[in-house]
Write a protein that holds these residues in place. Sequence first.
Motif, mmCIF file in Angstrom:
data_model
loop_
_atom_site.group_PDB
_atom_site.id
_atom_site.type_symbol
_atom_site.label_atom_id
_atom_site.label_comp_id
_atom_site.label_asym_id
_atom_site.label_seq_id
_atom_site.Cartn_x
_atom_site.Cartn_y
_atom_site.Cartn_z
ATOM 1 N N LYS A 170 33.799 51.584 73.734
ATOM 2 C CA LYS A 170 34.342 51.837 75.070
ATOM 3 C C LYS A 170 33.316 52.556 75.941
ATOM 4 O O LYS A 170 33.175 52.256 77.130
ATOM 5 C CB LYS A 170 35.617 52.674 74.961
ATOM 6 C CG LYS A 170 36.308 52.891 76.297
ATOM 7 C CD LYS A 170 37.631 53.610 76.115
ATOM 8 C CE LYS A 170 38.344 53.792 77.457
ATOM 9 N NZ LYS A 170 39.650 54.500 77.292
ATOM 10 N N PHE A 171 32.580 53.489 75.346
ATOM 11 C CA PHE A 171 31.576 54.244 76.096
ATOM 12 C C PHE A 171 30.490 53.320 76.641
ATOM 13 O O PHE A 171 30.177 53.353 77.842
ATOM 14 C CB PHE A 171 30.942 55.307 75.189
ATOM 15 C CG PHE A 171 29.758 55.992 75.796
ATOM 16 C CD1 PHE A 171 29.933 56.968 76.770
ATOM 17 C CD2 PHE A 171 28.465 55.672 75.386
ATOM 18 C CE1 PHE A 171 28.828 57.604 77.340
ATOM 19 C CE2 PHE A 171 27.366 56.292 75.946
ATOM 20 C CZ PHE A 171 27.544 57.260 76.922
ATOM 21 N N GLY B 294 24.110 48.310 73.457
ATOM 22 C CA GLY B 294 24.720 49.384 72.686
ATOM 23 C C GLY B 294 26.004 48.999 71.998
ATOM 24 O O GLY B 294 26.426 49.668 71.045
ATOM 25 N N GLN B 295 26.643 47.898 72.436
ATOM 26 C CA GLN B 295 27.949 47.548 71.885
ATOM 27 C C GLN B 295 27.869 46.759 70.578
ATOM 28 O O GLN B 295 28.726 46.917 69.709
ATOM 29 C CB GLN B 295 28.760 46.747 72.909
ATOM 30 C CG GLN B 295 29.312 47.575 74.057
ATOM 31 C CD GLN B 295 30.303 46.782 74.883
ATOM 32 O OE1 GLN B 295 29.985 45.709 75.391
ATOM 33 N NE2 GLN B 295 31.511 47.287 75.009
ATOM 34 N N LEU B 296 26.860 45.908 70.440
ATOM 35 C CA LEU B 296 26.800 45.047 69.258
ATOM 36 C C LEU B 296 26.726 45.875 67.972
ATOM 37 O O LEU B 296 27.398 45.553 66.983
ATOM 38 C CB LEU B 296 25.597 44.109 69.340
ATOM 39 C CG LEU B 296 25.394 43.186 68.132
ATOM 40 C CD1 LEU B 296 26.608 42.284 67.922
ATOM 41 C CD2 LEU B 296 24.127 42.356 68.293
ATOM 42 N N PHE B 297 25.923 46.926 67.979
ATOM 43 C CA PHE B 297 25.809 47.743 66.773
ATOM 44 C C PHE B 297 27.145 48.368 66.406
ATOM 45 O O PHE B 297 27.560 48.335 65.250
ATOM 46 C CB PHE B 297 24.767 48.842 66.962
ATOM 47 C CG PHE B 297 24.751 49.831 65.830
ATOM 48 C CD1 PHE B 297 24.167 49.494 64.624
ATOM 49 C CD2 PHE B 297 25.353 51.079 65.960
ATOM 50 C CE1 PHE B 297 24.170 50.387 63.556
ATOM 51 C CE2 PHE B 297 25.361 51.982 64.907
ATOM 52 C CZ PHE B 297 24.768 51.631 63.701
ATOM 53 N N TRP B 298 27.834 48.939 67.377
ATOM 54 C CA TRP B 298 29.089 49.624 67.086
ATOM 55 C C TRP B 298 30.194 48.645 66.750
ATOM 56 O O TRP B 298 31.090 48.959 65.956
ATOM 57 C CB TRP B 298 29.478 50.528 68.253
ATOM 58 C CG TRP B 298 28.511 51.648 68.425
ATOM 59 C CD1 TRP B 298 27.570 51.794 69.403
ATOM 60 C CD2 TRP B 298 28.347 52.764 67.544
ATOM 61 N NE1 TRP B 298 26.831 52.929 69.194
ATOM 62 C CE2 TRP B 298 27.289 53.552 68.057
ATOM 63 C CE3 TRP B 298 28.985 53.181 66.378
ATOM 64 C CZ2 TRP B 298 26.873 54.724 67.446
ATOM 65 C CZ3 TRP B 298 28.564 54.349 65.762
ATOM 66 C CH2 TRP B 298 27.523 55.102 66.297
ATOM 67 N N PHE B 299 30.140 47.442 67.324
ATOM 68 C CA PHE B 299 31.075 46.380 66.933
ATOM 69 C C PHE B 299 30.874 46.031 65.462
ATOM 70 O O PHE B 299 31.837 45.929 64.686
ATOM 71 C CB PHE B 299 30.852 45.155 67.821
ATOM 72 C CG PHE B 299 31.530 43.902 67.325
ATOM 73 C CD1 PHE B 299 32.895 43.736 67.461
ATOM 74 C CD2 PHE B 299 30.782 42.894 66.737
ATOM 75 C CE1 PHE B 299 33.523 42.572 66.999
ATOM 76 C CE2 PHE B 299 31.398 41.732 66.274
ATOM 77 C CZ PHE B 299 32.763 41.573 66.410
ATOM 78 N N THR B 300 29.611 45.851 65.067
ATOM 79 C CA THR B 300 29.298 45.494 63.685
ATOM 80 C C THR B 300 29.682 46.609 62.722
ATOM 81 O O THR B 300 30.325 46.371 61.695
ATOM 82 C CB THR B 300 27.791 45.186 63.546
ATOM 83 O OG1 THR B 300 27.427 44.154 64.471
ATOM 84 C CG2 THR B 300 27.453 44.744 62.131
ATOM 85 N N LEU B 301 29.292 47.836 63.047
ATOM 86 C CA LEU B 301 29.601 48.962 62.172
ATOM 87 C C LEU B 301 31.103 49.189 62.077
ATOM 88 O O LEU B 301 31.635 49.468 60.989
ATOM 89 C CB LEU B 301 28.916 50.227 62.690
ATOM 90 C CG LEU B 301 29.167 51.502 61.870
ATOM 91 C CD1 LEU B 301 28.679 51.333 60.433
ATOM 92 C CD2 LEU B 301 28.498 52.705 62.525
ATOM 93 N N GLY B 302 31.801 49.062 63.194
ATOM 94 C CA GLY B 302 33.241 49.265 63.180
ATOM 95 C C GLY B 302 33.961 48.249 62.321
ATOM 96 O O GLY B 302 34.868 48.598 61.549
ATOM 97 N N LEU B 303 33.555 46.980 62.420
ATOM 98 C CA LEU B 303 34.182 45.945 61.605
ATOM 99 C C LEU B 303 33.878 46.135 60.119
ATOM 100 O O LEU B 303 34.761 46.000 59.265
ATOM 101 C CB LEU B 303 33.698 44.559 62.052
ATOM 102 C CG LEU B 303 34.514 43.837 63.117
ATOM 103 C CD1 LEU B 303 34.002 42.413 63.295
ATOM 104 C CD2 LEU B 303 36.001 43.818 62.778
#
Length: 245
Positions: free
Chosen positions: A239-240, A189-198
Amino acid sequence: MTPLLGRIGPILLYSYTIFMGLGILAGLGVTAWRARQDALPGWPDAALAALAAGLIGGRAGYVVMQWGYFGERPSAIWRIWQGGYTYHGALLGALLGLGLWCVWHKSSFATYADLFAPGLALGQAFGWMACWFHGCAYGLETTLGPLAIAAPDEYGLFAVRYATQLLGLAWALLVFALAWLTAKRWRSGQLFWFTLGLLSLGYAAISFWRGDPIPYLGPLRFDVVINSTLVLISMFMLKFYGSRR
């Protein structure tokens, strides 16, 4: 500005359509490579659902943003080969399409979103290249400097402008490289949000230099507000998912 790359018989080769198509193929190619290792069942169907919904959402978002034009020319709404998508509309549509597919097949949205994350960033690079050739997402007029280049707007008028399309291209490629190299280090779940956030962080900064017309929310461009919001959402989701066992 090169909206037409050529023609094959009666078929016109629009640069925007070609580069967007190449971006989709590149994103799917990267995803196929990653799927060989993760072995997720049915990922091509999930990609097709996200892609179809993303194309609809991207076009709908563009029509809404440019309703002053399309309201007087409703037939132009369907001329998608001439360009006209919004990144945020496509993103929302793709996430909705993927989410519905995951619910229907009782699959993990986070797992499939992670699979598509590097491909999303790579596809974005081709999207910026499409805008470079088509003239969309052009920069504000400025003076000569390290971030400036002689470039046209969407009407073909040349001026010294911030090189927003090239900056977006470079940023998307950088995010793709980081997502690809760090993919194994993240929890589900973190990789997608890392990519989208950047991606959103860079796009928020670039939006301050963009000169293409868009609605404002107070003193800020609408895309600045959306990208900044996506950064905050991505930080929360990182974080979630990082706190889950």
